[in-house]
Structures are given as C-alpha cells and as structure tokens.
Design a protein around this motif. Sequence first.
Motif, PDB file in Angstrom:
ATOM      1  N   ALA A  21       2.858 -65.105 -30.629  1.00 56.36           N
ATOM      2  CA  ALA A  21       3.371 -66.693 -30.448  1.00 56.36           C
ATOM      3  C   ALA A  21       3.269 -67.114 -29.174  1.00 56.36           C
ATOM      4  O   ALA A  21       2.638 -68.298 -29.114  1.00 56.36           O
ATOM      5  N   ARG A  22       3.278 -66.498 -28.161  1.00 58.01           N
ATOM      6  CA  ARG A  22       2.909 -66.907 -26.858  1.00 58.01           C
ATOM      7  C   ARG A  22       1.425 -67.211 -26.757  1.00 58.01           C
ATOM      8  O   ARG A  22       1.179 -68.297 -26.077  1.00 58.01           O
ATOM      9  N   GLU A  23       0.581 -66.547 -27.315  1.00 60.10           N
ATOM     10  CA  GLU A  23      -0.803 -66.669 -27.253  1.00 60.10           C
ATOM     11  C   GLU A  23      -1.196 -67.889 -27.918  1.00 60.10           C
ATOM     12  O   GLU A  23      -2.057 -68.703 -27.399  1.00 60.10           O
ATOM     13  N   VAL A  24      -0.626 -68.276 -29.351  1.00 61.40           N
ATOM     14  CA  VAL A  24      -1.191 -69.502 -29.903  1.00 61.40           C
ATOM     15  C   VAL A  24      -0.576 -70.685 -29.416  1.00 61.40           C
ATOM     16  O   VAL A  24      -1.066 -71.698 -29.495  1.00 61.40           O
ATOM     17  N   GLU A  25       0.837 -70.419 -28.874  1.00 62.13           N
ATOM     18  CA  GLU A  25       1.387 -71.668 -27.923  1.00 62.13           C
ATOM     19  C   GLU A  25       0.364 -72.100 -26.798  1.00 62.13           C
ATOM     20  O   GLU A  25       0.257 -73.328 -26.563  1.00 62.13           O
ATOM     21  N   ALA A  26      -0.115 -71.048 -26.199  1.00 60.62           N
ATOM     22  CA  ALA A  26      -1.170 -71.384 -25.021  1.00 60.62           C
ATOM     23  C   ALA A  26      -2.294 -72.237 -25.461  1.00 60.62           C
ATOM     24  O   ALA A  26      -2.932 -72.669 -24.588  1.00 60.62           O
ATOM     25  N   ARG A  27      -2.709 -71.824 -26.790  1.00 63.44           N
ATOM     26  CA  ARG A  27      -4.102 -72.567 -27.203  1.00 63.44           C
ATOM     27  C   ARG A  27      -3.622 -74.036 -28.107  1.00 63.44           C
ATOM     28  O   ARG A  27      -4.768 -74.474 -28.820  1.00 63.44           O
ATOM     29  N   LEU A  29      -1.289 -74.396 -30.381  1.00 61.57           N
ATOM     30  CA  LEU A  29      -0.566 -74.338 -31.893  1.00 61.57           C
ATOM     31  C   LEU A  29       0.805 -74.613 -31.740  1.00 61.57           C
ATOM     32  O   LEU A  29       1.357 -73.938 -30.646  1.00 61.57           O
ATOM     33  N   ALA A  30       1.409 -74.794 -32.785  1.00 65.26           N
ATOM     34  CA  ALA A  30       2.781 -74.706 -32.994  1.00 65.26           C
ATOM     35  C   ALA A  30       3.232 -73.646 -33.441  1.00 65.26           C
ATOM     36  O   ALA A  30       2.471 -73.042 -34.585  1.00 65.26           O
ATOM     37  N   TRP A  31       4.402 -72.966 -33.515  1.00 64.74           N
ATOM     38  CA  TRP A  31       4.977 -71.576 -34.066  1.00 64.74           C
ATOM     39  C   TRP A  31       6.323 -71.453 -34.434  1.00 64.74           C
ATOM     40  O   TRP A  31       7.011 -72.339 -33.773  1.00 64.74           O
TER      41      TRP A  31
END
Length: 90
Positions: A21-27, A29-31
Amino acid sequence: MSVVDGREIAETRRRHLAALAREVEARGLAWRLTGPGESLLAVYGPRSGRRLMVVATPAGDGWSYLWPDGGIADVADAAAAADQLTRLLT
C-alpha cells in the motif's frame, strides 16, 4: 493449524499488504485494506478508474502477492509489485 498460527499468518499478511500500500500510494494510486480481517488490498487508479484486489499468500518458503489475470510478485520486492500494478491501473 492453531489459532495462534492463524493469527500470525493474518498479521504477516496485513504487514505485507501495508508495505505494498505504501508503495502504490507513492506512485499515485489509491488503496484501502478490505475483506475479512483486512486480508485484501483494493488498489485504484484515480485517473483511469481501474481497480483490482491484491492478496498476500504464503508460497513455498516465502510469500507472494497475487492479483487477477495471473499477476504475481514476491513480497520481498514490494516496489516491483507496485510498478506492475501502476502499469495495469494507469
């Protein structure tokens, strides 16, 4: 499987999903964590409107992330998994 083992697996699963989740948020994306005991990670592409669910599951001697259409990545490299998800959802 004992209740203790089940709890340990659930905690490990949530820890792996939180890392992703931390990684996708940094890109961009929402989660959100969802499902029984927050056992699934829902990931959304805010611009594309695309979404998918990711699970972390024991696999051999380690753990893997799995998502629809055959998506798989080792939890040891959450950044690479996030890159794959970003390509799918943007």
